[in-house]
Design a protein around this motif. Structure first.
Motif, PDB file in Angstrom:
ATOM      1  N   CYS A  79       0.825  -1.213   0.000  1.00 53.82           N
ATOM      2  CA  CYS A  79       0.000   0.000   0.000  1.00 53.82           C
ATOM      3  C   CYS A  79       0.856   1.258   0.000  1.00 53.82           C
ATOM      4  O   CYS A  79       0.346   2.360  -0.159  1.00 53.82           O
ATOM      5  N   HIS A 121       4.736   7.756   1.690  1.00 51.28           N
ATOM      6  CA  HIS A 121       4.165   9.106   1.713  1.00 51.28           C
ATOM      7  C   HIS A 121       5.078  10.090   2.447  1.00 51.28           C
ATOM      8  O   HIS A 121       4.925  11.288   2.334  1.00 51.28           O
ATOM      9  N   ALA A 140       3.216   7.377  -3.371  1.00 48.21           N
ATOM     10  CA  ALA A 140       2.298   6.777  -2.395  1.00 48.21           C
ATOM     11  C   ALA A 140       0.915   6.602  -3.034  1.00 48.21           C
ATOM     12  O   ALA A 140       0.284   5.544  -2.898  1.00 48.21           O
ATOM     13  N   ALA A 171      -0.859   2.814  -4.026  1.00 46.44           N
ATOM     14  CA  ALA A 171      -2.175   2.456  -3.489  1.00 46.44           C
ATOM     15  C   ALA A 171      -3.172   2.319  -4.636  1.00 46.44           C
ATOM     16  O   ALA A 171      -4.002   1.394  -4.655  1.00 46.44           O
ATOM     17  N   ARG A 206      -4.217   3.948   3.863  1.00 45.22           N
ATOM     18  CA  ARG A 206      -3.526   4.308   2.613  1.00 45.22           C
ATOM     19  C   ARG A 206      -4.440   4.118   1.404  1.00 45.22           C
ATOM     20  O   ARG A 206      -4.538   4.965   0.539  1.00 45.22           O
TER      21      ARG A 206
END
Lengths: 184, 296
Positions: B47, B53, B60, B64, B87
């Motif tokens: 994720c 992130h 990020a 995801a 996430r």
């Protein structure tokens, strides 16, 4: 006594952080709820709400050099405490990324080394391989022995897999890294 | 989700797939008992975890998003890890709010984006199951077990997601239904230190030992966690003499179903929970094994 002179660059810094974090810094009252709730504030060199004040005063270097931005783990406890819905964790994300891009002095290089080891693992396998992340981190920090007992115990309990769990479509992961620009 | 589907897509995430396999298998076996089948999202990826992130927001979102695009349409996606749930949920919110981003990722993945994809946390499913009376026959199965419910940062989320469902109280209610005794204590939503356990172990130790001490002082015999990361941190960073057995929520749920289902899971714990369970007669006593404390 040294006064603080606000110039244009102060507003620029505010704008950059607000754009990256999708938040409005003027909403902060400095009531200290975030700093009071933060489980890590005692270990930070600057309190989380003071970081916002520093940004507003244009103290870019001090904010980007703080240990605060690296000790924040993004647990969002501050967001639950904040009466004004300031997204502190997103502000910390923004500052970390700015610190990396601007080659600022990193107050907690070990934390960044860990993040890099995790992202590196994802780039290779599409998933995180904990044993390799730990090994890479320990090598990069030249600290091989501090957790060796723990590592062996985890291995004996099969908590750490020797081989990574992998994504089959490796190319699709690589293309995500390509489209997302450089990672520190 | 008003009715409980008997087939869900499943996003295990890296922790449940590797370090916390006991969390994964106990969860599956628990749901299996109620004829709920999970099919893993084909070729799912990480994720993004806490690290991505921190260093690159776009990466990020991209990581995801790939999972959101891989999930079969018209089937809810079950997620048990609070980190992964946050996430993926954050990515869904970001994509749903921007047509431009949707189009960009649709082009990239060469398939349509499903803005109605339902992400369901294990707790939400449990709350539904409990509401439908699934646990009625299980009352009293965990009789007398004093439990400190531990949510960690699962109850917290960014302000943009503060209208999302909140599962505060679910561990307490479920454990009480099964005959356990949830205790009241101050550290149920205190962060475990997450990844600082690796790079700043002293800080994680401080937090973990405060949590452990709090649980012991409140009279708990064990801690139940909602998150595999919390489970690991509590086990590896507590000091000898300041420790209680820690269970994944799914393990105790499964234990309430079948006292024998548990052997392999508990062998993977760093703090051995078997002496406590034997004492409470929640698992059969192993003949000839001397109880030598919690730490094997």
């Amino acid at each position: 006594m040294n006064g603080i002179t606000l110039d244009k660059t102060a507003q620029e810094f505010v704008n950059q952080v607000e754009e990256l974090s999708h938040s409005n810094l003027s909403q902060c009252w400095h009531c200290l709820c975030c700093s009071g709730g933060c489980p890590f504030s005692k270990d930070m060199d600057v309190l989380p709400n003071s970081i916002i004040r520093m940004i507003q005063f244009g103290m870019k270097e001090q904010a980007l050099n703080s240990s605060t931005i690296w000790l924040c783990v993004g647990c969002n406890t501050c967001s639950m405490e904040c009466p004004n819905a300031v997204d502190m964790a997103a502000i910390m994300d923004a500052l970390r990324q700015m610190a990396i891009r601007k080659n600022a002095k990193i107050a907690e290089p070990g934390v960044l080394a860990f993040h890099n080891a995790v992202v590196d693992s994802i780039s290779r396998y599409g998933r995180t391989h904990k044993l390799e992340i730990m090994m890479r981190y320990k090598f990069s920090e030249k600290d091989l022995f501090s957790d060796i007992d723990l590592g062996l115990k985890m291995l004996s309990k099969r908590k750490l897999d020797l081989l990574p769990s992998k994504v089959k479509d490796k190319k699709s992961i690589q293309s995500l890294f390509k489209m997302s620009g450089e990672v520190s | 989700m008003n009715d409980i589907p008997n087939q869900l897509s499943y996003f295990p995430g890296c922790s449940l797939a590797t370090t916390a396999k006991e969390n994964n298998t106990s969860l599956k076996s628990f749901l299996n008992h109620f004829d709920i089948d999970l099919s893993e999202i084909e070729d799912w990826n990480c994720c993004g975890s806490s690290s991505t992130h921190s260093v690159n927001s776009k990466l990020a979102l991209s990581l995801a998003a790939r999972n959101l695009f891989l999930a079969p349409p018209n089937q809810q996606v079950l997620i048990a890890c609070p980190g992964c749930f946050l996430r993926l949920g954050y990515a869904k919110m970001t994509l749903n709010a921007s047509n431009e981003k949707q189009t960009q990722y649709e082009k990239h993945f060469d398939r349509p984006y499903n803005k109605n994809l339902e992400l369901v946390h294990f707790f939400e499913l449990l709350a539904k199951m409990s509401g439908k009376g699934f646990f009625k026959n299980l009352t009293g199965r965990l009789n007398g077990l004093k439990i400190a419910p531990y949510y960690g940062c699962m109850l917290a989320r960014p302000p943009s997601m503060n209208k999302e469902k909140n599962h505060y109280g679910l561990i307490e209610n479920t454990m009480a239904t099964l005959g356990g005794e949830p205790i009241r204590w101050p550290f149920l939503s205190s962060c475990c230190g997450t990844f600082l356990s690796v790079s700043k172990p002293k800080i994680a130790e401080k937090l973990v030992n405060r949590i452990m001490k709090g649980a012991i002082q409140s009279g708990a015999e064990c801690i139940v966690t909602a998150c595999a990361m919390c489970h690991l941190n509590l086990e590896i960073r507590c000091k000898p003499g300041n420790r209680l057995p820690i269970f994944h929520f799914s393990e105790l749920l499964s234990l309430a179903l079948d006292k024998k289902a548990s052997k392999d899971w508990f062998k993977r714990h760093l703090i051995n929970p078997e002496p406590l369970l034997e004492k409470k007669q929640l698992i059969p006593c192993q003949n000839g094994r001397k109880s030598n404390g919690f730490f094997r």
